[in-house]
Design a protein around this motif. Structure first.
Motif, PDB file in Angstrom:
ATOM      1  N   VAL A  46      38.871 -15.507  29.089  1.00 51.21           N
ATOM      2  CA  VAL A  46      39.298 -14.133  29.351  1.00 51.21           C
ATOM      3  C   VAL A  46      39.975 -14.084  30.706  1.00 51.21           C
ATOM      4  CG1 VAL A  46      38.539 -11.769  29.691  1.00 51.21           C
ATOM      5  CG2 VAL A  46      37.474 -13.191  27.931  1.00 51.21           C
ATOM      6  N   ARG A  47      41.144 -13.473  30.745  1.00 51.65           N
ATOM      7  CA  ARG A  47      41.876 -13.344  32.011  1.00 51.65           C
ATOM      8  C   ARG A  47      41.456 -12.056  32.701  1.00 51.65           C
ATOM      9  NH1 ARG A  47      48.386 -14.037  32.851  1.00 51.65           N
ATOM     10  NH2 ARG A  47      48.402 -13.726  35.118  1.00 51.65           N
ATOM     11  N   ILE A  48      41.047 -12.178  33.960  1.00 52.88           N
ATOM     12  CA  ILE A  48      40.583 -11.008  34.696  1.00 52.88           C
ATOM     13  C   ILE A  48      41.785 -10.250  35.251  1.00 52.88           C
ATOM     14  CG2 ILE A  48      39.171 -10.240  36.644  1.00 52.88           C
ATOM     15  CD1 ILE A  48      37.548 -12.829  36.312  1.00 52.88           C
ATOM     16  N   ASP A  49      41.782  -8.898  35.055  1.00 48.46           N
ATOM     17  CA  ASP A  49      42.871  -8.068  35.591  1.00 48.46           C
ATOM     18  C   ASP A  49      42.765  -7.980  37.106  1.00 48.46           C
ATOM     19  OD1 ASP A  49      43.827  -7.565  33.055  1.00 48.46           O
ATOM     20  OD2 ASP A  49      42.516  -5.816  32.773  1.00 48.46           O
ATOM     21  N   TYR A  50      43.921  -8.125  37.744  1.00 46.81           N
ATOM     22  CA  TYR A  50      43.958  -7.955  39.198  1.00 46.81           C
ATOM     23  C   TYR A  50      45.365  -7.595  39.629  1.00 46.81           C
ATOM     24  CZ  TYR A  50      45.604 -12.818  38.911  1.00 46.81           C
ATOM     25  OH  TYR A  50      46.280 -13.976  38.602  1.00 46.81           O
ATOM     26  N   SER A  62      34.317  -5.904  27.009  1.00 54.40           N
ATOM     27  CA  SER A  62      33.334  -6.101  25.943  1.00 54.40           C
ATOM     28  C   SER A  62      32.223  -7.057  26.379  1.00 54.40           C
ATOM     29  CB  SER A  62      34.014  -6.617  24.681  1.00 54.40           C
ATOM     30  OG  SER A  62      34.606  -7.885  24.929  1.00 54.40           O
ATOM     31  N   ILE A  63      32.580  -8.090  27.133  1.00 50.86           N
ATOM     32  CA  ILE A  63      31.568  -9.038  27.615  1.00 50.86           C
ATOM     33  C   ILE A  63      30.643  -8.361  28.608  1.00 50.86           C
ATOM     34  CG2 ILE A  63      31.232 -11.115  29.026  1.00 50.86           C
ATOM     35  CD1 ILE A  63      33.704 -12.295  27.661  1.00 50.86           C
ATOM     36  N   SER A  64      31.206  -7.587  29.514  1.00 50.67           N
ATOM     37  CA  SER A  64      30.402  -6.883  30.502  1.00 50.67           C
ATOM     38  C   SER A  64      29.439  -5.909  29.827  1.00 50.67           C
ATOM     39  CB  SER A  64      31.315  -6.142  31.481  1.00 50.67           C
ATOM     40  OG  SER A  64      30.547  -5.459  32.444  1.00 50.67           O
ATOM     41  N   ALA A  65      29.957  -5.162  28.823  1.00 48.89           N
ATOM     42  CA  ALA A  65      29.107  -4.206  28.109  1.00 48.89           C
ATOM     43  C   ALA A  65      27.999  -4.925  27.349  1.00 48.89           C
ATOM     44  CB  ALA A  65      29.959  -3.370  27.149  1.00 48.89           C
ATOM     45  N   ASP A  78      17.632  -9.798  41.481  1.00 51.02           N
ATOM     46  CA  ASP A  78      17.872 -11.004  40.677  1.00 51.02           C
ATOM     47  C   ASP A  78      18.591 -10.653  39.378  1.00 51.02           C
ATOM     48  OD1 ASP A  78      16.574 -12.546  42.570  1.00 51.02           O
ATOM     49  OD2 ASP A  78      14.646 -12.495  41.540  1.00 51.02           O
ATOM     50  N   ILE A  79      18.206  -9.536  38.767  1.00 48.39           N
ATOM     51  CA  ILE A  79      18.825  -9.113  37.504  1.00 48.39           C
ATOM     52  C   ILE A  79      20.325  -8.909  37.683  1.00 48.39           C
ATOM     53  CG2 ILE A  79      18.985  -7.216  35.839  1.00 48.39           C
ATOM     54  CD1 ILE A  79      16.600  -8.919  35.309  1.00 48.39           C
ATOM     55  N   GLU A  80      20.715  -8.260  38.770  1.00 52.48           N
ATOM     56  CA  GLU A  80      22.137  -8.016  39.025  1.00 52.48           C
ATOM     57  C   GLU A  80      22.886  -9.333  39.240  1.00 52.48           C
ATOM     58  OE1 GLU A  80      23.710  -5.130  38.710  1.00 52.48           O
ATOM     59  OE2 GLU A  80      21.765  -4.364  38.065  1.00 52.48           O
ATOM     60  N   THR A  81      22.246 -10.250  39.965  1.00 47.68           N
ATOM     61  CA  THR A  81      22.871 -11.568  40.179  1.00 47.68           C
ATOM     62  C   THR A  81      23.038 -12.306  38.856  1.00 47.68           C
ATOM     63  OG1 THR A  81      21.834 -11.700  42.365  1.00 47.68           O
ATOM     64  CG2 THR A  81      22.657 -13.759  41.422  1.00 47.68           C
ATOM     65  N   ILE A  82      22.011 -12.258  38.013  1.00 49.33           N
ATOM     66  CA  ILE A  82      22.058 -12.935  36.711  1.00 49.33           C
ATOM     67  C   ILE A  82      23.177 -12.360  35.846  1.00 49.33           C
ATOM     68  CG2 ILE A  82      20.781 -13.273  34.547  1.00 49.33           C
ATOM     69  CD1 ILE A  82      18.205 -13.307  36.312  1.00 49.33           C
ATOM     70  N   LYS A  83      23.269 -11.049  35.805  1.00 50.84           N
ATOM     71  CA  LYS A  83      24.308 -10.414  34.984  1.00 50.84           C
ATOM     72  C   LYS A  83      25.700 -10.811  35.465  1.00 50.84           C
ATOM     73  CE  LYS A  83      23.095  -6.032  35.148  1.00 50.84           C
ATOM     74  NZ  LYS A  83      23.000  -4.589  34.821  1.00 50.84           N
ATOM     75  N   THR A  84      25.896 -10.839  36.758  1.00 49.18           N
ATOM     76  CA  THR A  84      27.203 -11.218  37.311  1.00 49.18           C
ATOM     77  C   THR A  84      27.577 -12.639  36.903  1.00 49.18           C
ATOM     78  OG1 THR A  84      26.862  -9.751  39.214  1.00 49.18           O
ATOM     79  CG2 THR A  84      28.517 -11.489  39.447  1.00 49.18           C
ATOM     80  N   ILE A  85      26.607 -13.544  36.993  1.00 46.05           N
ATOM     81  CA  ILE A  85      26.868 -14.946  36.634  1.00 46.05           C
ATOM     82  C   ILE A  85      27.150 -15.066  35.144  1.00 46.05           C
ATOM     83  CG2 ILE A  85      25.781 -17.221  36.432  1.00 46.05           C
ATOM     84  CD1 ILE A  85      24.390 -16.585  39.110  1.00 46.05           C
ATOM     85  N   PHE A  86      26.363 -14.396  34.309  1.00 42.46           N
ATOM     86  CA  PHE A  86      26.585 -14.448  32.865  1.00 42.46           C
ATOM     87  C   PHE A  86      27.983 -13.952  32.503  1.00 42.46           C
ATOM     88  CE2 PHE A  86      21.838 -14.154  31.441  1.00 42.46           C
ATOM     89  CZ  PHE A  86      21.645 -15.443  31.899  1.00 42.46           C
ATOM     90  N   LYS A  87      28.386 -12.831  33.078  1.00 42.82           N
ATOM     91  CA  LYS A  87      29.696 -12.251  32.773  1.00 42.82           C
ATOM     92  C   LYS A  87      30.818 -13.215  33.170  1.00 42.82           C
ATOM     93  CE  LYS A  87      28.032  -7.500  33.412  1.00 42.82           C
ATOM     94  NZ  LYS A  87      28.057  -6.295  34.279  1.00 42.82           N
ATOM     95  N   ARG A  88      30.702 -13.763  34.373  1.00 36.52           N
ATOM     96  CA  ARG A  88      31.757 -14.666  34.842  1.00 36.52           C
ATOM     97  C   ARG A  88      31.847 -15.915  33.966  1.00 36.52           C
ATOM     98  NH1 ARG A  88      29.988 -15.557  39.668  1.00 36.52           N
ATOM     99  NH2 ARG A  88      29.165 -17.663  39.340  1.00 36.52           N
ATOM    100  N   MET A  89      30.683 -16.485  33.608  1.00 37.65           N
ATOM    101  CA  MET A  89      30.696 -17.716  32.811  1.00 37.65           C
ATOM    102  C   MET A  89      31.168 -17.461  31.377  1.00 37.65           C
ATOM    103  SD  MET A  89      27.360 -19.871  34.051  1.00 37.65           S
ATOM    104  CE  MET A  89      27.906 -21.269  33.077  1.00 37.65           C
ATOM    105  N   LEU A  90      30.764 -16.334  30.790  1.00 34.07           N
ATOM    106  CA  LEU A  90      31.199 -16.030  29.418  1.00 34.07           C
ATOM    107  C   LEU A  90      32.700 -15.787  29.365  1.00 34.07           C
ATOM    108  CD1 LEU A  90      28.264 -13.772  28.161  1.00 34.07           C
ATOM    109  CD2 LEU A  90      28.856 -16.062  27.365  1.00 34.07           C
ATOM    110  N   MET A  91      33.224 -15.116  30.370  1.00 31.57           N
ATOM    111  CA  MET A  91      34.673 -14.901  30.409  1.00 31.57           C
ATOM    112  C   MET A  91      35.414 -16.229  30.561  1.00 31.57           C
ATOM    113  SD  MET A  91      35.324 -11.310  32.445  1.00 31.57           S
ATOM    114  CE  MET A  91      34.180 -11.557  33.772  1.00 31.57           C
ATOM    115  N   SER A  92      34.815 -17.148  31.304  1.00 36.80           N
ATOM    116  CA  SER A  92      35.419 -18.471  31.438  1.00 36.80           C
ATOM    117  C   SER A  92      35.358 -19.227  30.114  1.00 36.80           C
ATOM    118  CB  SER A  92      34.697 -19.257  32.535  1.00 36.80           C
ATOM    119  OG  SER A  92      35.209 -20.560  32.633  1.00 36.80           O
ATOM    120  N   ILE A  93      34.223 -19.108  29.412  1.00 32.59           N
ATOM    121  CA  ILE A  93      34.058 -19.800  28.121  1.00 32.59           C
ATOM    122  C   ILE A  93      35.081 -19.294  27.107  1.00 32.59           C
ATOM    123  CG2 ILE A  93      32.502 -20.054  26.137  1.00 32.59           C
ATOM    124  CD1 ILE A  93      30.176 -20.031  28.198  1.00 32.59           C
ATOM    125  N   TYR A  94      35.274 -17.957  27.061  1.00 27.21           N
ATOM    126  CA  TYR A  94      36.185 -17.364  26.074  1.00 27.21           C
ATOM    127  C   TYR A  94      37.604 -17.186  26.625  1.00 27.21           C
ATOM    128  CZ  TYR A  94      32.020 -16.545  23.308  1.00 27.21           C
ATOM    129  OH  TYR A  94      30.873 -16.725  22.576  1.00 27.21           O
TER     130      TYR A  94
END
Length: 687
Positions: free
Chosen positions: A683-687, A638-641, A665-681
């Motif tokens: 969210v455990r990443i599947d692996y 949901s965060i990624s979407a 730059d846009i792709e880099t920004i999106k990656t950082i936003f997703k990672r930080m938001l998952m950390s804020i909320y």
């Protein structure tokens, strides 16, 4: 008298901006050229111990070989040591002291207990001793020669000079010793009584004449020759491939002095002036070309151009004054202050470019231009690199230490090349570099001064603005705590993103903290500040609700201007929504009133759209952070979407077209936003 309105004044400034720029350049060039020393430049660099790689140097005229400072000092010492001291003989002293002796004896005789019949004998013995002493002469040793025994002095009597050795004269102590020795041979006389009387009447009758001696020494020193030998016209001073030893070095120094004196007398000062004008003009032109090609934002702002020209002119003017005032060492001047000021107020590339140009001009007027250029270019580069990211005030001191170390290494290296020995290095020559570094710390107050005069925002000011105890931020934390927390999260997102893609992280953080200050006017109309479940928009028309939301931009600009927040921060308030719509109320209006015609601009922010990379990143971070709060079950998907959708919407609305952000730059920004938001909320990443 008619006055122009402020808008008319601005229009005229824009119209004649190019003419004003050229006028500032011309004034700067003229001031620099006017202040520079007007003398021809010697063509050769002279260094001891180096191989002469130029062609054979043949003397074009006769000139005298100057003595070295060591030779001159040695000649002065020898001349002074051979100059005799002048003393004046005062015959009146002997007569006065003999008469005084008789009077004292008469006064003290009655209490001596000695037979009155012996008084004539005592008077005669005392007078004879005083006569012997004064005939020989009594003087005081000069402290300058006190270590030497038996040196010669000149005694003047009625303008007739006589030379005597000090060993032939009495000092006061020597005279008393002589009297004591003579009285030891006279058992018929009370030695203690007579010697006590005599010691009060032995005074100098040969008196040191310091004025005449000083005049004689001055005449001797002025008569010393400052040269030794001649170099004839056509004589080879040094051949190609020869080593510049001490003798040749002194010949080259003498040739340089003769060349400069000859140029000063016979050279055409107008041509020297023309040459300086050309050199300075090329340098200033190169600077303006650099600004035009790589920093159009600065080139277009005459206020910033005037600041840069002022700093350059002031530094070269300081150098010129130091040369004219014959400062003992030109390395006392804090050359590194220029790149530090330009780096903090502008950027690294411009600082390095300006420093190189300043050193190039200065190199024409300082001795040993190559050494000077090496010292100052390396120190200037280090000063720029050491404050690449100014986030703490102590970085100034750290930078000063690093610059000092750079100067020391350079000084040691050049000294080893020149002397070939650690023992022969004169470490006192490093003192000017240390003083220069201390003076470089003046950059700190100068930066503050330039900020106020030219309305520039430096990293130091940004550090102060990002302090959450600043008045506006403290007020927001109290009156709109939800907005304050939102701003902190946006600042963290934007700062990390801009750091990754390249930009001013400190600037974007400051902009993020202040971008929503306008919400303090009506904090409960914004969802992040609604804690009781009551929403005041429920009772308002959609158009009015949209205007209240939009008004936080206007109100934020007004608050920031009232608190003297820099314009560069206010730009974040203006642009963080661009010219997008308040879609929630717009779509709600269309859904509930499909038959009504509405002006879409009622629901649209005023803009402008972001016009810098930092402002563009802030817009994305603001939208993503606000939207993420609406996620009921935040997870990786949901965060990624959410991030992808919001970024795509901003791109589709052309909100980032002026912000100089690339697709990479846009792709880099999106990656950082997703990672930080998952950390804020969490969210455990599947692996």
């Amino acid at each position: 008298m008619a006055t122009l309105s402020s808008s008319r004044q601005k229009a005229l400034l824009r119209k004649y901006a190019r003419n004003v720029k050229f006028l500032m350049m011309a004034v700067s060039i003229c001031l620099i050229v006017y202040s520079l020393p007007k003398q021809a430049k010697f063509s050769y660099e002279i260094e001891r111990g180096r191989i002469w790689n130029q062609k054979d140097l043949v003397s074009p005229y006769n000139f005298a070989i100057l003595k070295t400072q060591a030779e001159i000092q040695n000649d002065r010492r020898n001349a002074l040591s051979s100059t005799t001291q002048l003393y004046q003989l005062n015959n009146d002293v002997a007569q006065q002291q003999m008469g005084g002796f008789k009077n004292d004896l008469e006064i003290k005789w009655h209490n001596s207990g000695i037979d009155d019949r012996l008084k004539p004998k005592y008077i005669l013995a005392g007078i004879e001793l005083l006569k012997d002493v004064y005939d020989k002469g009594v003087f005081t040793l000069n402290p300058k020669y006190q270590q030497t025994q038996g040196y010669t002095i000149t005694i003047l009597q009625n303008n007739i000079s006589t030379e005597k050795s000090t060993s032939e004269l009495f000092t006061r102590e020597g005279a008393l010793t002589y009297c004591s020795r003579i009285l030891n041979r006279r058992p018929d006389i009370n030695k203690t009584f007579l010697l006590d009387l005599l010691q009060n009447h032995i005074q100098n009758n040969i008196i040191y004449d310091d004025k005449l001696t000083a005049r004689l020494e001055t005449e001797v020193l002025e008569g010393l020759s400052l040269t030794r030998g001649m170099v004839q016209k056509g004589e080879v001073i040094i051949s190609k491939g020869s080593v510049v030893n001490e003798e040749v070095f002194q010949k080259l120094q003498s040739y340089k002095k003769a060349f400069e004196d000859n140029a000063r007398i016979n050279g055409n000062p107008r041509l020297v002036l023309a040459g300086q004008f050309l050199l300075v003009s090329i340098t200033i032109a190169l600077l303006m070309i650099f600004l035009y090609l790589f920093r159009k934002d600065i080139y277009a702002d005459n206020r910033l151009v005037s600041l840069i020209l002022l700093v350059i002119t002031a530094m070269l003017f300081t150098l010129s004054m130091a040369i004219k005032l014959e400062l003992p060492n030109l390395y006392y001047i804090p050359y590194c202050i220029v790149p530090i000021i330009i780096r903090i107020l502008f950027d690294t590339r411009l600082a390095l470019n300006i420093h190189l140009l300043v050193v190039l001009i200065a190199g024409f007027f300082v001795p040993n231009s190559f050494e000077f250029a090496y010292f100052e270019i390396t120190a200037g580069m280090v000063s720029i690199y050491s404050i690449k990211n100014l986030v703490r005030r102590e970085q100034f001191l750290i930078s000063a230490v690093i610059i000092t170390f750079t100067y020391f290494v350079s000084f040691l290296g050049i000294s080893l090349i020149r002397e070939g020995s650690l023992i022969d290095i004169d470490w006192r020559n490093f003192i000017p570099f240390a003083v220069s570094v201390l003076l470089t710390l003046l950059a700190y107050p100068l930066i503050y001064l330039f900020e106020k005069i030219f309305a520039i925002t430096s990293d130091i000011t940004l550090i102060e603005l990002t302090n959450t105890n600043a008045p506006l931020l403290r007020e927001m934390a109290f009156s709109a705590p939800g907005t304050f927390q939102h701003s902190l999260q946006v600042a963290n997102l934007a700062e990390n993103a801009i750091y990754a893609i390249g930009g001013n992280a400190l600037l974007v953080r400051a902009g993020a903290l202040y971008h929503d200050i306008g919400k303090m006017e009506n904090p409960l109309f914004f969802v992040e500040n609604q804690s009781s479940g009551f929403n005041p928009h429920d009772k308002l028309p959609y158009e009015e609700s949209a205007q209240i939301i939009i008004r936080h931009v206007y109100k934020g600009i007004e608050m920031a201007q009232k608190e003297n927040i820099p314009e560069i921060i206010i730009d974040f308030i203006r642009t963080h929504h661009g010219n997008t719509r308040v879609d929630y109320f717009y779509q709600s209006f269309l859904k509930n009133f499909p038959e009504k015609i509405i002006n879409e601009n009622t629901f649209r922010y005023p803009g402008p759209i972001p016009f810098s990379k930092e402002a563009g990143v802030l817009m994305l971070a603001d939208s993503v952070e606000a939207a993420s709060r609406s996620l009921k079950e935040p997870d990786e998907k949901s965060i990624s979407a959410l991030v992808d959708r919001i970024v795509k919407y901003k791109l589709d609305q052309n909100q980032l077209k002026d912000s100089n952000i690339t697709l990479k730059d846009i792709e880099t920004i999106k990656t950082i936003f997703k990672r930080m938001l998952m950390s804020i909320y969490h969210v455990r990443i599947d692996y």
